[in-house]
Design a protein around this motif. Structure first.
Motif, PDB file in Angstrom:
ATOM      1  N   UNK A 101     -59.105 109.209  28.929  1.00  0.00           N
ATOM      2  CA  UNK A 101     -57.951 109.367  29.815  1.00  0.00           C
ATOM      3  C   UNK A 101     -58.060 108.447  31.028  1.00  0.00           C
ATOM      4  N   UNK A 102     -59.273 108.266  31.556  1.00  0.00           N
ATOM      5  CA  UNK A 102     -59.463 107.388  32.712  1.00  0.00           C
ATOM      6  C   UNK A 102     -59.229 105.922  32.362  1.00  0.00           C
ATOM      7  N   UNK A 103     -59.375 105.581  31.085  1.00  0.00           N
ATOM      8  CA  UNK A 103     -59.195 104.194  30.657  1.00  0.00           C
ATOM      9  C   UNK A 103     -57.923 104.007  29.835  1.00  0.00           C
ATOM     10  N   UNK A 104     -57.009 104.961  29.954  1.00  0.00           N
ATOM     11  CA  UNK A 104     -55.767 104.895  29.178  1.00  0.00           C
ATOM     12  C   UNK A 104     -54.910 103.690  29.560  1.00  0.00           C
ATOM     13  N   UNK A 105     -55.129 103.121  30.748  1.00  0.00           N
ATOM     14  CA  UNK A 105     -54.349 101.959  31.178  1.00  0.00           C
ATOM     15  C   UNK A 105     -54.722 100.692  30.419  1.00  0.00           C
ATOM     16  N   UNK A 106     -55.853 100.696  29.733  1.00  0.00           N
ATOM     17  CA  UNK A 106     -56.300  99.497  29.004  1.00  0.00           C
ATOM     18  C   UNK A 106     -55.654  99.482  27.621  1.00  0.00           C
ATOM     19  N   UNK A 107     -54.849  98.464  27.389  1.00  0.00           N
ATOM     20  CA  UNK A 107     -54.205  98.355  26.084  1.00  0.00           C
ATOM     21  C   UNK A 107     -55.047  97.565  25.085  1.00  0.00           C
ATOM     22  N   UNK A 108     -56.306  97.258  25.489  1.00  0.00           N
ATOM     23  CA  UNK A 108     -57.200  96.514  24.595  1.00  0.00           C
ATOM     24  C   UNK A 108     -58.357  97.374  24.085  1.00  0.00           C
ATOM     25  N   UNK A 109     -58.296  98.696  24.308  1.00  0.00           N
ATOM     26  CA  UNK A 109     -59.442  99.561  23.998  1.00  0.00           C
ATOM     27  C   UNK A 109     -59.011 100.810  23.245  1.00  0.00           C
ATOM     28  N   UNK A 146     -70.546 112.892  34.255  1.00  0.00           N
ATOM     29  CA  UNK A 146     -69.795 112.087  35.216  1.00  0.00           C
ATOM     30  C   UNK A 146     -68.873 111.135  34.459  1.00  0.00           C
ATOM     31  N   UNK A 147     -67.637 111.601  34.196  1.00  0.00           N
ATOM     32  CA  UNK A 147     -66.690 110.799  33.418  1.00  0.00           C
ATOM     33  C   UNK A 147     -66.307 109.513  34.143  1.00  0.00           C
ATOM     34  N   UNK A 148     -66.186 109.583  35.463  1.00  0.00           N
ATOM     35  CA  UNK A 148     -65.803 108.388  36.227  1.00  0.00           C
ATOM     36  C   UNK A 148     -66.867 107.303  36.096  1.00  0.00           C
ATOM     37  N   UNK A 149     -68.140 107.689  36.209  1.00  0.00           N
ATOM     38  CA  UNK A 149     -69.217 106.710  36.111  1.00  0.00           C
ATOM     39  C   UNK A 149     -69.286 106.110  34.706  1.00  0.00           C
ATOM     40  N   UNK A 150     -69.083 106.934  33.693  1.00  0.00           N
ATOM     41  CA  UNK A 150     -69.122 106.415  32.324  1.00  0.00           C
ATOM     42  C   UNK A 150     -67.965 105.453  32.086  1.00  0.00           C
ATOM     43  N   UNK A 151     -66.793 105.794  32.580  1.00  0.00           N
ATOM     44  CA  UNK A 151     -65.630 104.915  32.442  1.00  0.00           C
ATOM     45  C   UNK A 151     -65.870 103.580  33.145  1.00  0.00           C
ATOM     46  N   UNK A 152     -66.466 103.623  34.330  1.00  0.00           N
ATOM     47  CA  UNK A 152     -66.761 102.389  35.066  1.00  0.00           C
ATOM     48  C   UNK A 152     -67.757 101.519  34.306  1.00  0.00           C
ATOM     49  N   UNK A 153     -68.773 102.142  33.691  1.00  0.00           N
ATOM     50  CA  UNK A 153     -69.761 101.382  32.930  1.00  0.00           C
ATOM     51  C   UNK A 153     -69.116 100.713  31.720  1.00  0.00           C
ATOM     52  N   UNK A 154     -68.233 101.433  31.039  1.00  0.00           N
ATOM     53  CA  UNK A 154     -67.532 100.854  29.885  1.00  0.00           C
ATOM     54  C   UNK A 154     -66.671  99.675  30.328  1.00  0.00           C
ATOM     55  N   UNK A 155     -65.923  99.867  31.407  1.00  0.00           N
ATOM     56  CA  UNK A 155     -65.026  98.805  31.862  1.00  0.00           C
ATOM     57  C   UNK A 155     -65.813  97.588  32.334  1.00  0.00           C
TER      58      UNK A 155
END
Length: 425
Positions: free
Chosen positions: A253-261, A358-367
């Motif tokens: 959900x935190x990375x839903x803005x990425x249309x490449x993932x 920590x969903x925010x930290x995991x999302x940041x690491x993926x991005x």
């Protein structure tokens, strides 16, 4: 050498402990050992006895490799709570007992190898070894008592928890060899008071020939799964409670803005329905069942990066077996683990470790990885090299074979195995 293996998970199960127990059994046959296995009717990870296997009967078969297998009936709870898991393991232990007695009388093994989980069956395996003059070896894939307490399946101060801790302390000291799969787990054996000369380092391995690095986007699973995006964040394996998997929909959900993932969850297990519910309304996460083991290389190659969630408190009690093939694929791994744990150390340089939950930290690491192709490439190369250096099945299984021969008296005592490692702390 005659080797008798007792373990609750074995082929035709295709993930987790079953893969390594089956691989070890078949590798020993290739090294001229006579191998027989006592196991359960297959049920994992769906917690349902496989179609074609009886729920209430014993079955025998012989694999093409030459391994002889007896499958024993056992209680399989649809919802494996702490108490039900105890009944599950106890029922397997009881149904395996008459088979072990028969194997001890007829087969007369030189070595009895017990695989944990299935610690409740370990006393019967130990008694079988002692009754027929064999050596007894306990191999620990996870410290199931401590893990059950860390995940809340057992209460440490409850009656079941107290009895489990006493049993755990007693059983580990009964064996001629005790092995496990990571440095912290080896250290835990020493902390339990097991003599150093009984402790053996037996890692899980990767299938380095079947799993090789693939160019990003080249896996046939992109087309067969209908994935429209360039990047895939992949979780593949058991889907169970208390694994920390509930973080994945939050990260998606935190990375839903990425249309490449696209997030791909590929697996089965008791928490699958619950995880699907958590992911409702999150279009960038998709679910697929477990894939055939012969296509594991293609599946691992689907990932731009791998996801490995884990809850706090268990990272030094269980080292996820799926990590080996993740590293072999030459892709970065994003795990949730505290920095001091064995899991964080295992992925250091080969990916990122963020705090559990920590969903925010995991999302940041993926991005961060998605935005830096050079970083992805360097971490992926480091992952593959670590697999080549530390996870080669030939070296690991040859080390076990040599130690087993020496333990049973078939290997000259003066010959040392250079790959044998006893922890020194």
């Amino acid at each position: 050498m005659k080797l008798l293996i007792l373990g609750i998970n074995f082929t035709p199960e295709i993930i987790s402990t079953a893969v390594y127990t089956t691989g070890l059994a078949e590798a020993m046959v290739r090294r001229n050992a006579d191998v027989e296995v006592v196991t359960a009717q297959p049920y994992f990870p769906g917690w349902k006895v496989f179609s074609g296997h009886p729920r209430f009967g014993w079955t025998r078969r012989k694999l093409a490799s030459g391994v002889k297998v007896v499958h024993c009936p056992h209680y399989v709870p649809a919802k494996p709570t702490g108490a039900r898991r105890i009944l599950h393991h106890a029922s397997f232990a009881l149904s395996a007992l008459p088979v072990l007695i028969w194997k001890g009388l007829r087969f007369r093994p030189d070595l009895v190898l017990i695989i944990a989980p299935a610690l409740l069956a370990a006393p019967f395996g130990w008694i079988t070894a002692r009754a027929c003059g064999a050596k007894a070896w306990l191999h620990i894939q996870d410290f199931e008592v401590e893990a059950a307490m860390a995940t809340g399946l057992l209460r440490e101060r409850g009656l079941a928890g107290r009895l489990a801790k006493r049993f755990d302390r007693w059983i580990h000291h009964r064996f001629d060899r005790v092995s496990t799969i990571s440095d912290p787990m080896l250290a835990k054996l020493k902390a339990k008071g097991i003599p150093e000369d009984r402790i053996f380092d037996l890692r899980n391995w990767a299938d380095l020939s079947a799993i090789r690095p693939m160019p990003e986007g080249s896996s046939p699973y992109h087309a067969s799964f209908g994935i429209p995006t360039r990047h895939v964040a992949l979780y593949s394996g058991n889907i169970a409670n208390k694994q920390g998997l509930e973080i994945l929909p939050q990260v998606a959900q935190r990375l839903a803005h990425r249309d490449d993932l696209t997030f791909v969850v590929c697996g089965e297990g008791s928490f699958l329905k619950g995880l699907r519910r958590l992911a409702e309304g999150t279009p960038n996460i998709v679910f697929h069942p477990l894939q055939p083991v012969e296509r594991l290389g293609d599946l691992m190659g689907l990932a731009t990066l791998h996801l490995l969630p884990q809850i706090a408190g268990v990272a030094d009690l269980v080292l996820p077996s799926k990590l080996t093939n993740m590293l072999a694929s030459g892709r970065p791994v994003v795990a949730t683990a505290e920095a001091s744990t064995s899991l964080a150390k295992a992925v250091k340089g080969c990916g990122e470790a963020t705090a559990p939950g920590d969903a925010a930290a995991m999302a940041e690491a993926i991005e961060r990885l998605l935005e830096n192709a050079d970083l992805r490439a360097s971490q992926g190369q480091a992952a593959r090299q670590r697999a080549l250096d530390q996870l080669d099945s030939g070296r690991i299984l040859q080390a076990f074979h040599a130690e087993a021969l020496q333990l049973t008296g078939a290997f000259p005592a003066e010959v040392k195995t250079s790959h044998r490692r006893i922890i020194q702390h």
